[in-house]
Design a protein around this motif. Structure first.
Motif, PDB file in Angstrom:
ATOM      1  N   THR A   1       0.637  -1.359   0.044  1.00 36.62           N
ATOM      2  CA  THR A   1      -0.310  -0.260  -0.500  1.00 36.62           C
ATOM      3  C   THR A   1       0.943   1.549   0.081  1.00 36.62           C
ATOM      4  OG1 THR A   1      -1.489  -1.528   1.230  1.00 36.62           O
ATOM      5  CG2 THR A   1      -1.918   1.503   1.413  1.00 36.62           C
TER       6      THR A   1
ATOM      7  N   HIS B   1      -0.490   4.944  -0.032  1.00 35.09           N
ATOM      8  CA  HIS B   1      -0.733   5.735   0.057  1.00 35.09           C
ATOM      9  C   HIS B   1      -1.953   5.375   0.640  1.00 35.09           C
ATOM     10  CE1 HIS B   1      -1.444   9.922   1.318  1.00 35.09           C
ATOM     11  NE2 HIS B   1      -2.632   9.805   0.918  1.00 35.09           N
ATOM     12  N   GLU B   2      -2.882   6.209   1.628  1.00 35.10           N
ATOM     13  CA  GLU B   2      -4.005   5.528   1.742  1.00 35.10           C
ATOM     14  C   GLU B   2      -4.974   7.035   2.507  1.00 35.10           C
ATOM     15  OE1 GLU B   2      -7.292   3.252   4.070  1.00 35.10           O
ATOM     16  OE2 GLU B   2      -5.325   3.112   4.145  1.00 35.10           O
ATOM     17  N   GLY B   3      -5.840   7.357   1.135  1.00 35.08           N
ATOM     18  CA  GLY B   3      -6.073   8.901   1.620  1.00 35.08           C
ATOM     19  C   GLY B   3      -7.401   8.038   2.121  1.00 35.08           C
TER      20      GLY B   3
ATOM     21  N   LYS C   1      -4.833   2.637  -8.141  1.00 37.36           N
ATOM     22  CA  LYS C   1      -5.748   3.686  -7.614  1.00 37.36           C
ATOM     23  C   LYS C   1      -7.051   3.539  -7.465  1.00 37.36           C
ATOM     24  CE  LYS C   1      -6.027   8.365  -7.122  1.00 37.36           C
ATOM     25  NZ  LYS C   1      -6.370  10.148  -7.545  1.00 37.36           N
TER      26      LYS C   1
END
Length: 109
Positions: free
Chosen positions: A12, A14-16, A36
């Motif tokens: 993972t 980036h987790e927005g 994404k």
């Protein structure tokens, strides 16, 4: 490791708030990819439009200039004292030039 369709997720990135970026590979081609994914089960039209826009502008993105810019910023971050080290030399030269200019002005008076 997770599998989404024909993609195997390895990390993972980036987790927005609305999306998650994953690094992985396509199973049948073993090619590295970045996925994404939207978090929402039923995303809004605005969110889908933004994601589609990102997808459409991606091929036109100039990755080479971004790489050069990133390298330049990293170089400046690694060597922040270069400008500090050059400051005394430059300021001495500028002061000498300024004093020469004052001498020329006083000679004319």
């Amino acid at each position: 490791m997770q599998i989404f369709g024909e993609y195997q997720i390895s990390d993972t990135l980036h987790e927005g708030f609305k999306t998650v970026l994953y690094q992985g590979e396509k199973l049948n081609q073993k090619s590295s990819i970045i996925l994404k994914l939207l978090k929402a089960k039923y995303p809004t039209v605005k969110t889908l439009a933004r994601l589609k826009h990102e997808y459409l502008i991606r091929p036109n993105f100039n990755y080479q200039s971004l790489g050069a810019l990133t390298a330049g910023v990293a170089r400046e971050i690694r060597n922040p004292f270069k400008c500090i080290n050059n400051y005394p030399e430059t300021s001495v030269k500028l002061t000498e030039e300024l004093l020469e200019g004052f001498d020329q002005i006083t000679e004319c008076l």
